[in-house]
Design a protein around this motif. Structure first.
Motif, PDB file in Angstrom:
ATOM      1  N   LYS A 205       0.831  -1.020   0.240  1.00 21.03           N
ATOM      2  CA  LYS A 205      -0.096   0.008  -0.113  1.00 21.03           C
ATOM      3  C   LYS A 205       0.730   1.207   0.023  1.00 21.03           C
ATOM      4  O   LYS A 205       0.583   2.217  -0.648  1.00 21.03           O
ATOM      5  N   HIS A 210      -1.858   1.980  -6.681  1.00 19.37           N
ATOM      6  CA  HIS A 210      -3.289   1.853  -6.896  1.00 19.37           C
ATOM      7  C   HIS A 210      -3.722   3.316  -7.470  1.00 19.37           C
ATOM      8  O   HIS A 210      -4.396   3.434  -8.445  1.00 19.37           O
ATOM      9  N   LYS A 214      -5.210   3.945 -11.461  1.00 22.20           N
ATOM     10  CA  LYS A 214      -6.316   4.836 -11.820  1.00 22.20           C
ATOM     11  C   LYS A 214      -5.821   5.723 -12.829  1.00 22.20           C
ATOM     12  O   LYS A 214      -6.524   6.231 -13.411  1.00 22.20           O
ATOM     13  N   TYR A 236      -0.065  -6.741  -1.748  1.00 21.28           N
ATOM     14  CA  TYR A 236      -0.957  -5.971  -2.144  1.00 21.28           C
ATOM     15  C   TYR A 236      -1.383  -6.549  -3.710  1.00 21.28           C
ATOM     16  O   TYR A 236      -2.379  -5.781  -4.282  1.00 21.28           O
ATOM     17  N   LYS A 239      -5.308  -7.211  -4.745  1.00 19.76           N
ATOM     18  CA  LYS A 239      -6.090  -6.005  -4.746  1.00 19.76           C
ATOM     19  C   LYS A 239      -5.458  -5.249  -5.966  1.00 19.76           C
ATOM     20  O   LYS A 239      -6.740  -4.804  -6.686  1.00 19.76           O
ATOM     21  N   LEU A 240      -4.342  -5.104  -6.347  1.00 20.23           N
ATOM     22  CA  LEU A 240      -4.078  -4.382  -7.633  1.00 20.23           C
ATOM     23  C   LEU A 240      -4.570  -4.981  -8.851  1.00 20.23           C
ATOM     24  O   LEU A 240      -5.250  -4.297  -9.774  1.00 20.23           O
ATOM     25  N   LEU A 243      -8.276  -4.341  -9.029  1.00 23.11           N
ATOM     26  CA  LEU A 243      -8.445  -2.973  -9.471  1.00 23.11           C
ATOM     27  C   LEU A 243      -8.317  -2.908 -10.952  1.00 23.11           C
ATOM     28  O   LEU A 243      -9.154  -2.059 -11.821  1.00 23.11           O
ATOM     29  N   CYS A 244      -7.314  -3.516 -11.612  1.00 25.60           N
ATOM     30  CA  CYS A 244      -7.146  -3.491 -12.934  1.00 25.60           C
ATOM     31  C   CYS A 244      -8.433  -4.135 -13.828  1.00 25.60           C
ATOM     32  O   CYS A 244      -8.663  -3.453 -14.800  1.00 25.60           O
TER      33      CYS A 244
END
Length: 380
Positions: A205, A210, A214, A236, A239-240, A243-244
């Motif tokens: 993080k 992230h 974005k 992480y 989670k990444l 997100l992608c």
């Protein structure tokens, strides 16, 4: 002058510096967290062949307090004129180690030098708890060594006398090899006609990846033929990846996993720009970020947030990159758009990166800073 240099480990980027010091001084290195440092990064524990002619001791890492006792024995039984320690407090055994360097040094009437990469981010609660002790060392040791002006100003704000602060600019052990260019051409075949944005580092993080994803998603909606390469491993990662998928850039973002330090060159050469999007997280920040040195060595423009220790030392806006506010995905998007819209600007900034790192961030400069500190001690 006999020197005992206590350090947590011998990472590849530090070894040329240690080797240079061992050739100039009667110096003994004590590595107190050698195994732990490599394991934490998911790296194999190496042999230190480059220091085979140097005097060094690796303390066993099975029991941290055992390391402390062994260091205490070394400091009490060895003859030395200078002891070098670090302003560090994690893990707690590091805090004890550095107290030993200071107090045993003072007890024996010897000079004490301390190395710090703090630059003044909001303090971790544990750092606040131990501040009276660490700040006492900062005020009362004989010399403080720091990697940049930002770090030096922070030490002075904590009470260090300005004349006792010396800058040793961080350097990288990576250089451009002929094989790097050949491997880069093979990578280029995989990403034909693509402009490449590169990130290298742990997937945590703190790294702010992230925000990069974005910003990349916004950029992707306006610019064709761009790809984001993410090199590294960490907690992480899941989670990444999610997100992608959520932002619909999973086909254009490549998680390449861990790449050995010596194999990073082709990726830096391939990249049109390098991004260091780190943030300040729960009292932790990037003390320096040596990957910026690496990217610049390979003629790559760099975008970094202001939460990175080296940002204001190494990056000049509109010269070799941009320094942007942390957690500002729009500023990151605008900076990437400006660079990727102008091939000439990318080439120009890349050359400026290389010139700057060759002139200001070398092992010679690093060793010279150490020499100046030693001369200061001899005079005073």
């Amino acid at each position: 002058m006999k020197i005992i240099f206590v350090h947590n480990t011998a990472m590849p980027y530090r070894i040329p510096f240690f080797k240079e010091l061992s050739e100039r001084y009667d110096i003994k290195f004590i590595f107190t967290q050698f195994q732990r440092s490599f394991k934490r990064r998911g790296m194999a524990i190496p042999e230190i062949r480059e220091l085979k002619n140097s005097d060094y001791n690796i303390l066993d890492n099975r029991f941290p307090m055992e390391n402390v006792l062994r260091l205490l024995f070394i400091l009490l039984t060895n003859d030395f004129d200078i002891v070098v320690g670090s302003i560090d407090y994690i893990p707690p055994s590091a805090l004890v180690t550095n107290f030993l360097c200071f107090f045993i040094g003072k007890l024996k009437g010897k000079n004490t030098i301390f190395w710090s990469e703090e630059w003044g981010w909001p303090m971790h609660p544990l750092r606040k708890m131990v501040s009276p002790f660490l700040n006492y060392i900062i005020r009362n040791c004989d010399v403080l060594m720091v990697p940049g002006k930002r770090h030096g100003e922070h030490m002075i704000s904590l009470g260090a006398p300005p004349q006792k602060v010396f800058i040793l600019p961080n350097a990288t052990n990576l250089t451009i090899k002929a094989s790097d260019n050949l491997k880069m051409e093979k990578l280029r075949y995989r990403w034909q006609n693509q402009k490449i944005i590169l990130y290298v580092g742990q997937l945590r993080k703190l790294k702010g990846i992230h925000y990069l994803i974005k910003a990349f998603a916004k950029l992707k909606s306006e610019v064709d033929n761009i790809s984001l390469l993410i090199i590294g491993k960490g907690e992480y990662e899941g989670k990444l990846i999610n997100l992608c998928r959520k932002l619909n850039v999973d086909n254009d973002t490549y998680f390449l996993g861990f790449v050995k330090n010596e194999d990073l060159g082709p990726y830096y050469l391939l990249a049109d720009l390098f991004v260091m999007p780190s943030v300040i997280d729960r009292g932790f920040a990037e003390a320096w970020a040596l990957v910026v040195n690496e990217a610049m060595t390979f003629k790559t423009p760099v975008i970094s947030t202001d939460a990175v220790g080296c940002a204001f030392e190494m990056i000049e806006n509109d010269v070799n990159g941009y320094v942007i506010p942390e957690k500002d995905e729009n500023a990151l998007y605008m900076s990437m758009l400006k660079l990727l819209s102008d091939d000439h600007l990318v080439e120009k900034m890349g050359k400026s990166s290389r010139v700057k790192v060759e002139k200001e961030f070398t092992y010679e400069k690093m060793a010279d800073g150490f020499n100046q500190a030693i001369k200061f001690l001899k005079i005073h």
